[in-house]
Design a protein around this motif. Structure first.
Motif, mmCIF file in Angstrom:
data_model
loop_
_atom_site.group_PDB
_atom_site.id
_atom_site.type_symbol
_atom_site.label_atom_id
_atom_site.label_comp_id
_atom_site.label_asym_id
_atom_site.label_seq_id
_atom_site.Cartn_x
_atom_site.Cartn_y
_atom_site.Cartn_z
ATOM 1 N N ASP A 59 16.029 35.276 -8.915
ATOM 2 C CA ASP A 59 16.960 35.192 -7.770
ATOM 3 C C ASP A 59 16.995 36.585 -7.114
ATOM 4 O O ASP A 59 18.093 37.235 -6.975
ATOM 5 C CB ASP A 59 18.546 35.075 -8.822
ATOM 6 N N LYS A 107 17.938 32.121 1.183
ATOM 7 C CA LYS A 107 17.421 30.766 1.472
ATOM 8 C C LYS A 107 18.187 29.537 0.980
ATOM 9 O O LYS A 107 18.322 28.471 1.699
ATOM 10 C CB LYS A 107 15.803 30.498 0.981
ATOM 11 N N ARG A 108 18.614 29.794 -0.302
ATOM 12 C CA ARG A 108 19.598 28.822 -0.884
ATOM 13 C C ARG A 108 20.803 28.459 0.059
ATOM 14 O O ARG A 108 21.438 27.443 0.228
ATOM 15 C CB ARG A 108 20.123 28.711 -2.495
ATOM 16 N N PRO A 110 19.346 27.286 4.340
ATOM 17 C CA PRO A 110 18.006 26.321 3.926
ATOM 18 C C PRO A 110 17.242 26.376 5.402
ATOM 19 O O PRO A 110 15.935 26.218 5.366
ATOM 20 C CB PRO A 110 18.323 25.032 3.403
#
Length: 201
Positions: A52, A59-60, A63
Motif C-alpha cells: 500500500d 490509484k485506488r 482510477p
C-alpha cells in the motif's frame, strides 16, 4: 540478498541521508535528489510486493489517473536537477524558471512520501521519521483529511504554521532531540534504532 532487499537498503540509505540533511537545515538540493531517488526505488519495490505505497493508494482513489502522473509531479524538480538534455539527448532543457521556484519547502512532501512507502513495505521508522511525519502534517494541515483531529498534531508543534521557515526547522530539530531520549518510543518494535546515516568507513 535478493534484488528487492538490495534496492530497499539503497533507498533507506538515500532517504536517511536526505532526512538528516533536512533536519539540520542543510543543502536542500541534495535532499531533493536523494529523497526522490529513494522514492523511485521504494515505489518500484512496493509495486513488486503489491504494498500500500502512496501511488497505489492514489490509484485506488483516482482510477482514471495515469500511472505516470504521480511520479511526474514528484520528480519535476529532480528531473530538472539531474538532466541537462531533453529526451532526444540533443536539445538543452529549459529549466531556469522551474528551478527558480525550488525551495526547501519542496522537500517536505517527498520526504514524507519516502517514509510512508518505507513503512508500507513493513519497515519500522526511525524516530526522526516519526517526528518528521507529525511535523509535516502540522506545517501542512491542508494535507490532512477533513475528519482528522488537527489538535492531535498541533499539540506537538503549537502555532508552528505562523513561524518563519528557519524557526519551523529549529523546532523540528528540538523535537527530534527530545523524542530520541524517550526510552519507551526508542524500544518500541515500530521504531528503527539504527542511525539515519550510514557511518561505517
Amino acid at each position: 540478498m535478493n534484488e528487492h532487499q538490495l534496492k530497499l537498503d539503497i533507498a533507506r540509505a538515500q532517504l536517511g541521508t536526505a532526512t538528516e540533511l533536512f533536519i539540520r537545515d542543510r543543502d536542500p538540493i541534495s535532499v531533493q535528489v536523494l529523497a526522490c531517488g529513494a522514492c523511485e526505488l521504494l515505489e518500484s519495490v512496493g509495486q513488486m510486493r503489491n504494498a500500500d505505497i502512496l501511488s497505489a493508494l492514489i490509484k485506488r482513489l483516482h482510477p482514471d489517473l495515469k500511472p505516470s502522473g504521480i511520479p511526474h509531479l514528484r520528480n519535476k524538480f529532480w528531473n530538472a536537477m539531474k538532466h541537462f538534455y531533453n529526451a532526444d539527448k540533443k536539445t538543452v532543457r529549459e529549466d531556469t524558471e522551474l528551478l527558480a521556484a525550488f525551495s526547501d519547502a519542496q522537500n517536505d512532501v517527498v520526504l514524507w512520501e519516502g517514509w510512508h512507502d518505507y513503512m508500507a513495505l513493513g519497515m519500522p521508522l526511525p524516530i526522526e521519521a516519526q517526528v518528521l511525519q507529525v511535523w509535516y502534517f502540522t506545517v501542512n494541515e491542508d494535507k490532512l483529511a477533513p475528519d482528522v483531529d488537527r489538535e492531535s498534531y498541533r499539540k506537538f508543534f503549537p502555532n508552528i504554521r505562523a513561524a518563519e521557515r528557519t524557526e519551523q526547522k529549529r523546532r523540528l530539530r528540538r523535537a527530534v532531540e527530545k523524542f530520541r531520549k524517550d526510552r519507551v518510543l526508542m524500544a518500541d518494535p515500530k521504531t528503527e534504532a539504527r542511525p539515519l546515516m550510514n557511518r561505517r568507513p
